[in-house]
Design a protein around this motif. Sequence first.
Motif, PDB file in Angstrom:
ATOM      1  N   LYS A  62       0.851  -1.191   0.000  1.00  0.00           N
ATOM      2  CA  LYS A  62       0.000   0.000   0.000  1.00  0.00           C
ATOM      3  C   LYS A  62       0.887   1.242   0.000  1.00  0.00           C
ATOM      4  CE  LYS A  62      -3.905   1.945   2.510  1.00  0.00           C
ATOM      5  NZ  LYS A  62      -4.772   1.752   3.681  1.00  0.00           N
ATOM      6  N   ALA A  65      -1.263   7.556  -3.317  1.00  0.00           N
ATOM      7  CA  ALA A  65      -1.481   7.741  -4.750  1.00  0.00           C
ATOM      8  C   ALA A  65      -0.503   8.749  -5.337  1.00  0.00           C
ATOM      9  CB  ALA A  65      -2.921   8.184  -5.007  1.00  0.00           C
ATOM     10  N   THR A  75      -3.005  -2.026  -7.781  1.00  0.00           N
ATOM     11  CA  THR A  75      -4.337  -2.536  -7.452  1.00  0.00           C
ATOM     12  C   THR A  75      -5.105  -1.396  -6.825  1.00  0.00           C
ATOM     13  OG1 THR A  75      -3.516  -4.771  -7.078  1.00  0.00           O
ATOM     14  CG2 THR A  75      -5.614  -4.205  -6.064  1.00  0.00           C
ATOM     15  N   ILE A  76      -6.303  -1.189  -7.334  1.00  0.00           N
ATOM     16  CA  ILE A  76      -7.179  -0.146  -6.790  1.00  0.00           C
ATOM     17  C   ILE A  76      -8.422  -0.825  -6.242  1.00  0.00           C
ATOM     18  CG2 ILE A  76      -8.652   1.805  -7.395  1.00  0.00           C
ATOM     19  CD1 ILE A  76      -6.480   2.747  -9.272  1.00  0.00           C
ATOM     20  N   ASP A  77      -8.723  -0.518  -4.988  1.00  0.00           N
ATOM     21  CA  ASP A  77      -9.924  -1.053  -4.360  1.00  0.00           C
ATOM     22  C   ASP A  77     -11.116  -0.222  -4.793  1.00  0.00           C
ATOM     23  OD1 ASP A  77      -8.684  -3.143  -2.785  1.00  0.00           O
ATOM     24  OD2 ASP A  77      -7.799  -1.519  -1.606  1.00  0.00           O
ATOM     25  N   ARG A  78     -12.196  -0.919  -5.147  1.00  0.00           N
ATOM     26  CA  ARG A  78     -13.418  -0.243  -5.581  1.00  0.00           C
ATOM     27  C   ARG A  78     -14.535  -0.571  -4.600  1.00  0.00           C
ATOM     28  NH1 ARG A  78     -13.881  -2.240 -11.645  1.00  0.00           N
ATOM     29  NH2 ARG A  78     -13.543  -4.230 -10.617  1.00  0.00           N
ATOM     30  N   PRO A  83     -11.501  -5.490  -6.453  1.00  0.00           N
ATOM     31  CA  PRO A  83     -10.364  -4.629  -6.804  1.00  0.00           C
ATOM     32  C   PRO A  83      -9.924  -4.892  -8.245  1.00  0.00           C
ATOM     33  CG  PRO A  83      -9.949  -5.823  -4.758  1.00  0.00           C
ATOM     34  CD  PRO A  83     -11.191  -6.389  -5.348  1.00  0.00           C
ATOM     35  N   THR A  85      -6.519  -4.691 -10.869  1.00  0.00           N
ATOM     36  CA  THR A  85      -5.068  -4.551 -10.946  1.00  0.00           C
ATOM     37  C   THR A  85      -4.689  -4.411 -12.411  1.00  0.00           C
ATOM     38  OG1 THR A  85      -4.787  -5.933  -8.987  1.00  0.00           O
ATOM     39  CG2 THR A  85      -2.839  -5.573 -10.363  1.00  0.00           C
ATOM     40  N   TYR A 116      -9.798   6.402 -12.098  1.00  0.00           N
ATOM     41  CA  TYR A 116     -10.031   6.129 -10.682  1.00  0.00           C
ATOM     42  C   TYR A 116      -9.514   7.299  -9.860  1.00  0.00           C
ATOM     43  CZ  TYR A 116     -10.439   1.438 -12.599  1.00  0.00           C
ATOM     44  OH  TYR A 116     -10.805   0.345 -13.357  1.00  0.00           O
ATOM     45  N   VAL A 118      -8.307   8.243  -6.343  1.00  0.00           N
ATOM     46  CA  VAL A 118      -7.852   7.483  -5.179  1.00  0.00           C
ATOM     47  C   VAL A 118      -6.875   8.278  -4.308  1.00  0.00           C
ATOM     48  CG1 VAL A 118      -8.183   5.210  -6.214  1.00  0.00           C
ATOM     49  CG2 VAL A 118      -6.035   6.406  -6.563  1.00  0.00           C
ATOM     50  N   THR A 120      -4.957   6.155  -2.011  1.00  0.00           N
ATOM     51  CA  THR A 120      -3.919   5.129  -1.887  1.00  0.00           C
ATOM     52  C   THR A 120      -4.156   4.046  -2.937  1.00  0.00           C
ATOM     53  OG1 THR A 120      -5.180   3.819  -0.298  1.00  0.00           O
ATOM     54  CG2 THR A 120      -3.651   5.464   0.609  1.00  0.00           C
ATOM     55  N   VAL A 121      -3.096   3.328  -3.249  1.00  0.00           N
ATOM     56  CA  VAL A 121      -3.167   2.162  -4.132  1.00  0.00           C
ATOM     57  C   VAL A 121      -2.259   1.098  -3.534  1.00  0.00           C
ATOM     58  CG1 VAL A 121      -3.578   3.570  -6.189  1.00  0.00           C
ATOM     59  CG2 VAL A 121      -1.247   2.878  -5.617  1.00  0.00           C
TER      60      VAL A 121
END
Length: 179
Positions: A62, A65, A75-78, A83, A85, A116, A118, A120-121
């Motif tokens: 983690k 961004a 990887t981005i959480d949605r 997620p 990637t 996206y 964001v 964090t990624v």
Amino acid sequence: MSHRKSGSSRIGNALLNVAAFGGTVCIILVVLAFFFHITLIMFKTGSMSPTIPAGSLAVVKKIPASEVHVGDVVTIDRASALPVTHRVTSVSRSEGGAARITMRGDANPTDDPLPYEVQTVRIVLWSVPELAYAVNAANNPLVLGGLTVVMAVVVTWAFWPRDEPRRRRSESERQEAAT
């Protein structure tokens, strides 16, 4: 007087060493996850093939961004979906460390439909093809139960009392008889 270890004793010691190594790996992974935000993800689709094929297991970290660059695989959480990637194709930075990221899977002909937004990624540090299949197999209750029974038997066998006191008595009796 030298004592040779029996074959079963060597096998037991080897199995205990394997179990200890596995436990050590688990402890290290927990520490990494907790302190360094490093976790594992599994790839179920081939959207990142051939770089990261379906069935791969990846180590991700983690990061803010603001540290993402074009070309990174993240990887981005949605909120309402699994997620995603993919490889970053563009980044525009916002105030407060946020970023607007456009991505595309290596196997996809076009970018993902929407960028996206964001804070964090999770950046992919490295991956191992096919390893996700083994991890998934290990999640099977029958496999977990079997491993638990095998480890319990090995530990019980390894720590079961042996005939050592009898051998010591025989040696001391022989010494007394010799005097």
